[in-house]
Design a protein around this motif. Structure first.
Motif, PDB file in Angstrom:
ATOM      1  N   LEU A 253      -2.859  -0.907   3.801  1.00  0.00           N
ATOM      2  CA  LEU A 253      -2.451  -0.269   4.936  1.00  0.00           C
ATOM      3  C   LEU A 253      -3.218  -0.615   6.253  1.00  0.00           C
TER       4      LEU A 253
ATOM      5  N   PHE B 258      -6.821   3.173   1.642  1.00  0.00           N
ATOM      6  CA  PHE B 258      -5.677   2.413   2.254  1.00  0.00           C
ATOM      7  C   PHE B 258      -6.283   0.863   2.693  1.00  0.00           C
TER       8      PHE B 258
ATOM      9  N   ASN C 119       0.914  -1.080   0.007  1.00  0.00           N
ATOM     10  CA  ASN C 119       0.141   0.136  -0.058  1.00  0.00           C
ATOM     11  C   ASN C 119       0.782   1.395  -0.127  1.00  0.00           C
TER      12      ASN C 119
END
Length: 196
Positions: A54, A51, A26
């Motif tokens: 993440l 995201f 990411n």
């Protein structure tokens, strides 16, 4: 019970590198070809800002990973059942995280990258419903960032694969945790009655 705790710990140890790889993938999506200028100019694909790797496949996945690894031994059978229920709940968190990572990565892949074309900055593949993935000759329509289509496709496919692996691992632990939480007290009562 020792076997189920050992199984959960091994699953947690498997989740850790997967979560770290999701975070790394990411982060790499945020910096195409290692350049920071596209972040500063807000020229990234819109879904990247959700995201998926993440948050979902990375940080959220650390909850079940740490929970599975930290499962300890306990003398009290009922506490063991509660412990396995806790691991099952952590597995549900992991399932949610992996699903989020998978969905966001898939949507990003379908939308395609934002890039500079002959008509300026645009999403040239957004209305093609992912068909551009099978037509690599069309990728040259993106002039900047250089090789952005290859960059995004590679990293997003990695995220999709990692999300599937994380989902399978969390599903295994959910099943194991529920079976042990439900069946262990029954087995313990049977053992107690036989010993009496």
């Amino acid at each position: 019970m020792c076997c189920s705790v050992g199984f959960a710990r091994s699953l947690g140890l498997a989740l850790l590198p997967l979560a770290l790889c999701c975070i790394l993938a990411n982060l790499l999506l945020l910096f195409p070809m290692g350049e920071i200028t596209y972040v500063e100019q807000d020229r990234l694909t819109s879904y990247i800002w959700y995201f998926g790797g993440l948050g979902g496949g990375g940080l959220l996945m650390l909850i079940p990973a740490v929970t599975f690894i930290s499962l300890g031994k306990c003398d009290c059978c009922w506490n063991e059942s509660l412990m396995m229920c806790g691991s099952a709940l952590a597995a549900v968190v992991g399932l949610a995280g992996s699903c989020y990572c998978f969905v966001i990565s898939g949507l990003t892949l379908l939308q395609g990258p934002q890039c500079f074309t002959a008509k300026g900055w645009a999403y040239p593949f957004a209305e093609r419903a992912g068909r551009y993935l099978l037509e690599p000759e069309s990728w040259s329509v993106c002039h900047q960032p250089v090789h952005i289509v290859e960059w995004n496709v590679t990293l997003l496919c990695v995220l999709l694969g990692l999300a599937v692996l994380e989902f399978i691992i969390c599903l295994l632990q959910l099943g194991s945790g529920l079976v042990n939480a439900v069946c262990r007290p029954c087995c313990y009562k049977q053992e107690y009655s036989l010993n009496a």
